[in-house]
Scaffold this motif. Structure first.
Motif, PDB file in Angstrom:
ATOM      1  N   ASN A   1       5.830  -2.143  31.353  1.00 18.67           N
ATOM      2  CA  ASN A   1       4.649  -1.375  30.941  1.00 18.67           C
ATOM      3  C   ASN A   1       3.408  -1.654  31.804  1.00 18.67           C
ATOM      4  O   ASN A   1       2.755  -0.733  32.282  1.00 18.67           O
ATOM      5  CB  ASN A   1       4.364  -1.583  29.448  1.00 18.67           C
ATOM      6  CG  ASN A   1       4.339  -3.043  29.051  1.00 18.67           C
ATOM      7  OD1 ASN A   1       4.198  -3.931  29.880  1.00 18.67           O
ATOM      8  ND2 ASN A   1       4.481  -3.296  27.764  1.00 18.67           N
TER       9      ASN A   1
ATOM     10  N   ASP B   1      -6.155   3.122  21.492  1.00 20.61           N
ATOM     11  CA  ASP B   1      -5.899   1.909  22.282  1.00 20.61           C
ATOM     12  C   ASP B   1      -7.168   1.188  22.733  1.00 20.61           C
ATOM     13  O   ASP B   1      -7.153   0.492  23.741  1.00 20.61           O
ATOM     14  CB  ASP B   1      -5.036   2.233  23.525  1.00 20.61           C
ATOM     15  CG  ASP B   1      -3.682   2.774  23.137  1.00 20.61           C
ATOM     16  OD1 ASP B   1      -3.082   2.214  22.203  1.00 20.61           O
ATOM     17  OD2 ASP B   1      -3.221   3.745  23.748  1.00 20.61           O
TER      18      ASP B   1
ATOM     19  N   ASN C   1       1.200  -1.118  20.050  1.00 22.95           N
ATOM     20  CA  ASN C   1       1.958  -1.135  21.307  1.00 22.95           C
ATOM     21  C   ASN C   1       3.267  -1.916  21.188  1.00 22.95           C
ATOM     22  O   ASN C   1       4.261  -1.568  21.820  1.00 22.95           O
ATOM     23  CB  ASN C   1       1.095  -1.686  22.441  1.00 22.95           C
ATOM     24  CG  ASN C   1       0.130  -0.637  22.971  1.00 22.95           C
ATOM     25  OD1 ASN C   1       0.546   0.402  23.465  1.00 22.95           O
ATOM     26  ND2 ASN C   1      -1.152  -0.877  22.825  1.00 22.95           N
TER      27      ASN C   1
ATOM     28  N   ASN D   1       2.851   2.808  26.418  1.00 22.44           N
ATOM     29  CA  ASN D   1       2.337   1.444  26.555  1.00 22.44           C
ATOM     30  C   ASN D   1       1.437   1.297  27.777  1.00 22.44           C
ATOM     31  O   ASN D   1       0.411   0.621  27.725  1.00 22.44           O
ATOM     32  CB  ASN D   1       3.505   0.464  26.710  1.00 22.44           C
ATOM     33  CG  ASN D   1       3.809  -0.288  25.431  1.00 22.44           C
ATOM     34  OD1 ASN D   1       4.152  -1.454  25.464  1.00 22.44           O
ATOM     35  ND2 ASN D   1       3.675   0.361  24.300  1.00 22.44           N
TER      36      ASN D   1
ATOM     37  N   GLY E   1      -1.907   2.539  27.010  1.00 17.48           N
ATOM     38  CA  GLY E   1      -2.601   1.597  26.128  1.00 17.48           C
ATOM     39  C   GLY E   1      -3.161   0.431  26.910  1.00 17.48           C
ATOM     40  O   GLY E   1      -4.309   0.002  26.701  1.00 17.48           O
TER      41      GLY E   1
END
Length: 760
Positions: free
Chosen positions: A162, A263, A274, A502, A505
């Motif tokens: 991520n 986020d 997440n 992710n 985020g």
């Protein structure tokens, strides 16, 4: 006999699986070349190379990279600790349920160790029922472990990739796309190869004992599918409750009440949200598709073992389902190269077409692959078991069965994409309805979900009709395998979604510039659609798999025909059709009550931690992670118990015919509820993203973020969350799991079932 020799089959299957593992490791190595910096060696990890992309104005690159590494570490630790806790509970369950399988199946002949006459291959003797009980239990444990491993490895690679995707987004959208896609491919290939390898090894090991008794051998192998799916059920439900409790809590307080972006690091539920993407969408999805794959293989193998393949001991033809899966790995490997190496993505608008191309390329190549396999691995004519009679079948018939399943999968994938992607009118209409508030948004979204069921159901119906007409129950089992033959590509585009989510985020939390966030948002919006496509595949294949298992169960339980007009069957039918609603009620309420706790906790922190809104103080992320973990572990047990115990109770007390009714009812109603729930949720989510991105004039007129329109869209998205990520995707496991469990316990139900009706 088939053109391929047994020795060649014995070599080709494991080689294909090992090629899959090798390719997955290669992709993982390529992803690992992106460096994440962190000078914090106290956590036992130290990577000190920083890859600076475009220098961002006014933002310190070193600081951003260090923040990315810290956030990635927090997400990884959260996901790992949740899965370990979940697996502890599942370990106990595996032990208990393994004992139940052994006791129930062992008692069929009163635990005798004498050989007995075969059920189908008359005139021969087969191994004792006690051996079947023992080997079914072993297969169950193997399936469960492989399923858990598939989910866990997927989660590990996703949490590894991520932050790397976020850092690559600084160099452009193409680089970030390749990183996210490669990581998805690691999971897809590991899962496809592991599933095939363990199944192949189990068959060969069990053979050492069973020898020529193939009927007993492949009957005990069905435990593998049961193990895979029972773990998937708890993984999907537990992960789904975890991720959505956090998501709903974060959205309602953060976006709607406090007006801060998604986020935002000030939001206490943001790490839990997440983490949830990884345990629900990745680990849950991995176990789920592995379960489908294991069951369709087991159903096909079982039906083949009581047909001419099994009776004449033709190992190559018997392994036709495994050879198709081997071919699938090779085809997906070529397909993946199209996305990562042959075509480079330069602009945002190319992302979604590239992912759709993956589906089309893999389907076209696989069609050619199936033709080759059907020609070389099957004799030109053979007979298949068809409810007590034998059906004459030619090898090209089976080619059509598998190909129909494969293309039906593509139709379901494309239909799902049409209804959930914000590039088309259905989602744009839903977004437009937000102008008059949340209520119209909800009405439009529900209507879209119900409407999106029509084409997939026709596709499944045609696949069933064609494959059943050509090759009876075996045809349906291989059609399901056809739909899942490109599982490595399907999973790659599916896992790509949560990884991009992710990455977005992390970009927001690390304080990266608006431009980077726009790129990760574009990746994420495409990911939402591919996740919906993945769910469509999972549900479509579940329908075919459970029908094949249903056929195998009816054969094994010795039912001549299932007559809806008999009261025993009809009461089963109507109760079975109710089960998906009962199950959805449980999962939805679980998400609701967990989200309630989360909202209260997030509000409490905003109100009591001084300087949190101004960004001077840090929120207590750990508390929110704990709320999600506790809720999901506690709440996954009742829905799981409902699914696991229904077949046992119905079969034992009401007998095999009522159970056949329950299976048919749950299949018919479960598919509809699952498709509409997933697509409604996906459409609401993308309608919200459509307004946020403001890419067209129409979208701009509805936005910006924080407008009344946008708030109405967020409410729709929040309602859709448990639909698309908890109850929708778990329903396909309900359908398959009840069918495979009934098949495994069929000998017991046939011998001792129906206690209540015997008393009356």
């Amino acid at each position: 006999m088939s053109a391929m020799s047994e020795a060649l089959t014995q070599i080709l299957i494991p080689v294909a699986a090992l090629v899959g593992v090798g390719f997955a490791l290669l992709q993982w190595f390529l992803v690992s070349k992106v460096n994440v910096s962190s000078n914090d060696s106290s956590n036992g990890y130290k990577e000190t190379l920083i890859e600076a992309g475009e220098e961002e104005e006014g933002i310190d690159n070193d600081e951003v990279s260090i923040k990315c590494a810290e956030i990635q570490h927090a997400i990884s630790v959260g996901a790992t600790s949740f899965l370990f806790t979940e697996y502890k509970y599942l370990g106990i369950f595996m032990g208990v349920f393994g004992a139940i399988i052994f006791l129930f199946l062992g008692s069929v002949r009163g635990f005798s160790t004498k050989s007995e006459p075969c059920t189908y291959n008359q005139g021969n003797t087969c191994k004792p029922a006690l051996a079947n009980a023992f080997f079914s239990t072993i297969a169950f444990l193997l399936g469960a472990l492989t399923s858990v491993l598939s989910g866990f490895l997927g989660m590990k690679i996703a949490t590894y990739a991520n932050a790397r995707t976020t850092l690559e987004a600084r160099k452009g959208v193409g680089k970030a796309f390749i990183t996210a896609f490669r990581s998805g491919a690691v999971m897809g290939f590991l899962l496809a190869a592991n599933g095939l390898l363990v199944l192949y090894a189990s068959i060969n090991l069990f053979k050492l004992y069973y020898g020529d008794d193939w009927e007993g051998l492949y009957e005990s192998i069905t435990g593998y599918g049961l193990g895979g799916s029972s773990m998937a059920l708890f993984g999907r439900v537990g992960g789904g409750i975890y991720t959505k409790a956090a998501d709903v809590g974060a959205d309602l307080v953060g976006k709607v009440e406090r007006n801060i972006p998604e986020d935002d690091p000030r939001n206490p539920a943001v790490i839990a949200d997440n983490v949830g993407d990884n345990v629900g969408d990745i680990a849950g999805m991995g176990s789920d598709l592995f379960g489908s794959y294991a069951e369709s293989s087991c159903a096909a193998l079982f039906v083949a073992s009581i047909s001419s393949f099994g009776i004449s001991h033709d190992f190559t033809s018997m392994s036709y389902p495994l050879i198709i899966s081997s071919m699938g790995i090779v085809v997906c490997l070529i397909t993946t190269l199209f996305a990562t190496d042959l075509f480079e993505i330069k602009t945002v608008s190319e992302i979604e077409p590239s992912l759709k191309r993956q589906l089309l390329i893999s389907t076209v190549l696989m069609t050619a692959g199936i033709a080759m396999v059907s020609f070389f691995a099957l004799p030109s004519e053979f007979t298949l078991f068809d409810f007590g009679t034998e059906k004459e079948v030619k090898n090209w018939h089976l080619f059509f069965c598998v190909a129909t399943g494969l293309w039906a999968g593509l139709v379901i994938g494309y239909t799902t994409e049409y209804y959930t992607s914000n590039a088309y009118s259905p989602v744009q209409d839903v977004a437009d309805s937000c102008r008059t508030g949340a209520a119209t948004n909800v009405i439009f979204g529900l209507a879209l979900g119900y409407k999106s069921v029509i084409i997939p159901i026709f596709a499944i119906a045609i696949a069933i009709y064609v494959s059943f007409s050509l090759a009876a129950m075996y045809g349906i089992a291989v059609a399901a395998l056809g739909m899942l033959s490109t599982i490595a590509t399907g999973l790659a585009i599916d896992a790509y979604g949560p990884i991009s989510d992710n990455a977005g985020g992390i970009a927001e939390m690390a304080g990266m510039s608006h431009k980077i966030r726009e790129r990760t948002d574009a990746l994420d919006a495409a990911g939402n659609t591919t996740a919906a496509i993945g769910k469509g595949f999972a549900i479509g294949s579940a329908a075919l798999v459970s029908l094949a298992l249903f056929g195998a169960y009816v054969s094994r339980a010795g039912i001549k025909s299932v007559d809806v007009l008999t009261p025993k069957v009809f009461i089963g039918l109507i109760v079975g059709a109710m089960l998906p609603y009962w199950f959805s009620a449980m999962t939805m309420k679980s998400v609701g009550s967990a989200a309630l706790k989360m909202v209260e906790e997030v509000r409490r922190q905003f109100n009591t931690i001084p300087g949190l809104m101004e960004g001077r103080a840090k929120p207590d992320y750990a508390n929110c992670v704990k709320i999600s973990t506790d809720a999901s572990l506690r709440e996954m047990i009742p829905p799981g118990a409902l699914v696991m115990f229904t077949p046992l109770i119905v079969g034992t007390f009401f007998g095999v015919e009522t159970l056949a009714g329950v299976l048919a009812g749950s299949l018919v109603s479960g598919v509809q509820v699952a498709i509409s729930a997933s697509n409604t949720g996906g459409a609401w989510d993308n309608a919200k993203k459509y307004i946020e991105a403001g890419a067209s004039e129409h979208a701009k007129s509805l936005g910006p973020k924080g407008s009344d329109c946008h708030k109405a869209a967020v409410i729709g998205d929040t309602i859709g969350d448990p639909l698309k990520d908890t109850s929708g995707p778990s329903l396909n496991i309900l359908i398959k799991l009840m069918a495979v469990e009934s098949l495994v316990f069929a000998p017991f139900f046939a011998a001792h079932g129906g206690l209540l009706f015997k008393l009356l």
